[in-house]
Write a protein that holds these residues in place. Structure first.
Motif, short mmCIF file in Angstrom:
data_model
loop_
_atom_site.label_atom_id
_atom_site.label_comp_id
_atom_site.label_asym_id
_atom_site.label_seq_id
_atom_site.Cartn_x
_atom_site.Cartn_y
_atom_site.Cartn_z
N VAL A 32 16.67 -23.27 -12.52
CA VAL A 32 15.21 -23.35 -12.65
C VAL A 32 14.90 -24.12 -13.92
O VAL A 32 15.47 -23.84 -14.98
N VAL A 38 9.04 -20.98 -9.18
CA VAL A 38 9.95 -20.81 -8.06
C VAL A 38 9.66 -19.47 -7.38
O VAL A 38 9.51 -18.46 -8.06
N SER A 39 9.55 -19.49 -6.06
CA SER A 39 9.43 -18.20 -5.37
C SER A 39 10.69 -17.91 -4.59
O SER A 39 11.35 -18.81 -4.09
N LEU A 40 10.99 -16.63 -4.50
CA LEU A 40 12.08 -16.16 -3.66
C LEU A 40 11.44 -15.49 -2.46
O LEU A 40 10.65 -14.58 -2.60
N LEU A 52 15.83 -10.62 -8.59
CA LEU A 52 14.86 -10.69 -9.69
C LEU A 52 15.25 -9.70 -10.79
O LEU A 52 15.16 -10.02 -11.98
N VAL A 160 10.61 -16.81 -19.34
CA VAL A 160 10.43 -16.81 -17.89
C VAL A 160 9.59 -15.60 -17.52
O VAL A 160 9.85 -14.49 -17.96
N LEU A 162 8.70 -13.08 -14.75
CA LEU A 162 9.27 -12.61 -13.49
C LEU A 162 8.23 -11.76 -12.77
O LEU A 162 7.63 -10.87 -13.37
N THR A 192 7.09 -20.68 -17.08
CA THR A 192 8.13 -20.77 -16.06
C THR A 192 8.06 -19.45 -15.30
O THR A 192 8.05 -18.39 -15.92
N VAL A 194 9.40 -17.02 -11.94
CA VAL A 194 10.19 -16.72 -10.75
C VAL A 194 9.48 -15.55 -10.08
O VAL A 194 9.29 -14.50 -10.69
N SER A 207 4.11 -22.31 -5.48
CA SER A 207 5.41 -22.72 -6.00
C SER A 207 5.64 -24.22 -6.05
O SER A 207 5.06 -24.99 -5.29
#
Lengths: 263, 320
Positions: A32, A38-40, A52, A160, A162, A192, A194, A207
């Motif tokens: 990343v 960014v997506s999961l 995560l 980041v 989360l 950033t 996630v 995203s």
């Protein structure tokens, strides 16, 4: 070779169960970049929240590793602040005090008392909750609680951010509004992010890349979709945008065709 | 006298958390409902045209008071009446309330006399008992919460200590007294020890349940924020477990007060327990009845005080 900002290499995770070890995740590689969103996404139980939590340092992966700016992640910390699905605000503290708890630790030696207060208020304003700073979570609606949860995470100035299904417990209208706000906040702060989600529209709208995970056990990354939509993004304009629709279709295709789960 | 610690978890915490799906529309409906209130206050400012058919407000409040106060008053009056009738029969072994009051007039009117030795007023007797309870209970609070945290937080401590606790807590309070007397060789510390050992079990067990029930989310928040042990204890653990801890403290204070009377009967000296025993030995049955009333009232007040402190301390922590 340039070093990536956040790097997951060959992350695997096995849980001990009574029936022996359960392989939840297997061989996950992901890079990343700084400022990336960014997506999961994946079916429930595929281990996206586990992944995560490994990035957060709340879980230790059984093999592989996570590097953030070249340093190994092995415990939780404010540089990887988490927005939990159920807000996780402490009910005996006000919105202000909840953020203060986080900020006091991360501001040690960086801000004085007045600056801490200013910083908390700044973050409350960012999520438009400064009007309710002295309210306890019980007095706030679900959406408002999640706003405070986001403010708390942002106030830790994480490298980041989360987010674990941050809007999963909200109704559709509130969710849409908070997504729009998150777009604005992320643009403002250059965070950033996630994010774990099970909502296709949410993933595509927010995203830069959508990481699609295969079904467990031994889940891994199936496909990664680059969402090449210009920012700022407008929900209404995108609703008929061909690139948005095709990105959305690609994710749906993956989830409901290639990874259809026998429910 | 056997007292078993009932481990009541507070109902507020065990109830399911409120769902998070409340929308922001809540604010809108709140605004909508507030309009009639405004109208009502406007109407009240204008003198009502049809000369008030409604009852005046003071009559309503009076009615509320009556509805709350009358039932217990009537119950007590009825019980006293039955007692009076039953004890007025020829050959009754217990005195009727009228005789109790007549016999104990001196004690009731003069709670603070001091003729030296054991011959002191009821207030001194009760205060002596309360002092012992205060010492024993305070030690129980400190030790109980500490051990409860230890057992609740660390699985290994739980495995080691819990079986011991489970066995020891079933020992009736008075069974500890001979051991305590043998150890301390004095009545007063022994009584305090009995209070301590009686009150400590529900405090330990409820505290450990409270600690174990701290939602994982709060632990995760603490880990992400990197709270150290001391900060975690004061900022997460204590407020989160407060409702459980205080239900333990409440059970504990009740048991202490139950145990003190029995313990004092055996150790003698000033104290409401020995007062009762002494009165029995001199056949002053009316004095016993009076002492029982006082014991009941003080026990009730102790329970209220701890419960009130608990509600004040735990405000907000039981709701999510």
């Amino acid at each position: 070779m340039s070093q990536s900002f956040l790097e997951l290499s060959l992350v695997s995770m096995a849980f001990k169960t009574r029936q022996g070890p359960f392989q939840a995740l297997s061989g996950i590689n992901l890079r990343v970049d700084k400022g990336e969103f960014v997506s999961l996404i994946g079916h429930s139980g595929c281990g996206k929240s586990t992944l995560l939590n490994i990035i957060a340092g709340l879980y230790h992966c059984t093999s592989g590793g996570v590097l953030l700016e070249g340093r190994e992640v092995n415990q939780p910390g404010p540089d990887r602040a988490v927005v939990f699905q159920n807000h996780s605000l402490l009910p005996w503290l006000t919105a202000y005090e909840n953020i203060e708890l986080a900020v006091k630790k991360t501001s040690q030696g960086k801000r004085n008392k007045a600056q801490i207060r200013e910083w908390i208020l700044h973050n409350l304003k960012l999520v438009q909750m400064d009007h309710a700073m002295n309210k306890r979570p019980e007095e706030l609606s679900g959406g408002m609680k999640q706003r405070v949860g986001i403010a708390r995470a942002l106030a830790m100035e994480p490298k980041v951010l989360l987010m674990d299904e941050p809007f999963g417990a909200l109704d559709a209208l509130t969710r849409a509004r908070l997504q729009d706000e998150l777009l604005r906040i992320v643009a403002d702060t250059g965070s950033t992010v996630v994010m774990v989600t099970h909502d296709v529209d949410e993933a595509v709208l927010l995203s830069d890349r959508v990481v699609m995970m295969t079904n467990g056990p031994a889940a891994t990354i199936g496909e990664i979709l680059n969402v090449n939509l210009a920012r700022p993004r407008e929900r209404l304009a995108l609703a008929t945008d061909a690139r948005y629709l095709s990105a959305r279709k690609a994710v749906l295709e993956f989830l409901y065709h290639k990874q259809l789960k026998a429910a | 006298m056997t007292t078993t610690a009932t481990l009541a978890a507070p109902t507020e915490t065990s109830s399911a958390r409120k769902s998070d799906t409340v929308t922001d529309l809540g604010a809108v409906t709140a605004a909508a409902t507030s309009t009639p209130v405004v109208k009502a206050s406007v109407a009240a400012a204008v003198p009502p045209t049809p000369t008030a058919k409604r009852r005046p407000a003071w009559l309503d409040t009076l009615g509320d008071y009556a509805a709350r106060i009358l039932p217990p008053v009537i119950t007590v009056a009825l019980l006293l009446g039955i007692w009076e009738l039953a004890s007025s029969q020829a050959g009754a072994s217990l005195p009727p309330p009228s005789k109790v009051i007549a016999d104990t007039k001196e004690l009731i009117l003069n709670p603070f006399f001091d003729n030296g030795g054991n011959d002191v007023g009821m207030a001194w007797q009760l205060l002596a008992s309360l002092e012992r309870v205060l010492y024993g209970y305070s030690i129980a609070v400190v030790v109980g919460i500490s051990l409860g945290v230890l057992v609740g937080q660390f699985a290994i401590a739980m495995r080691g200590l819990d079986p011991v606790f489970q066995v020891l807590r079933t020992v009736p309070p008075l069974a500890w007294l001979p051991i305590a007397l043998a150890g301390f060789r004095d009545g007063n510390p022994s009584a305090i020890f009995v209070i301590f050992i009686t009150a400590v079990w529900p405090i330990i067990i409820n505290t450990s349940i409270g600690i174990r029930n701290i939602p994982n989310d709060y632990r995760n928040v603490a880990r992400v924020v990197q709270l150290n042990g001391v900060e975690y204890f004061w900022k997460i653990m204590m407020p989160a477990a407060a409702p459980y801890i205080f239900s333990g403290l409440r059970i504990g204070v009740g048991l202490s007060w139950l145990a003190i009377v029995a313990a004092e009967m055996l150790i003698g000296g000033v104290g409401v327990g020995f007062f009762i025993w002494d009165a029995w030995n001199s056949s002053r049955i009316s004095d016993i009845v009076l002492a029982l009333v006082y014991v009941g009232i003080v026990g009730f007040m102790l329970d209220r005080i701890v419960s009130w402190i608990g509600r004040w301390v735990a405000r907000g922590s039981s709701v999510n």
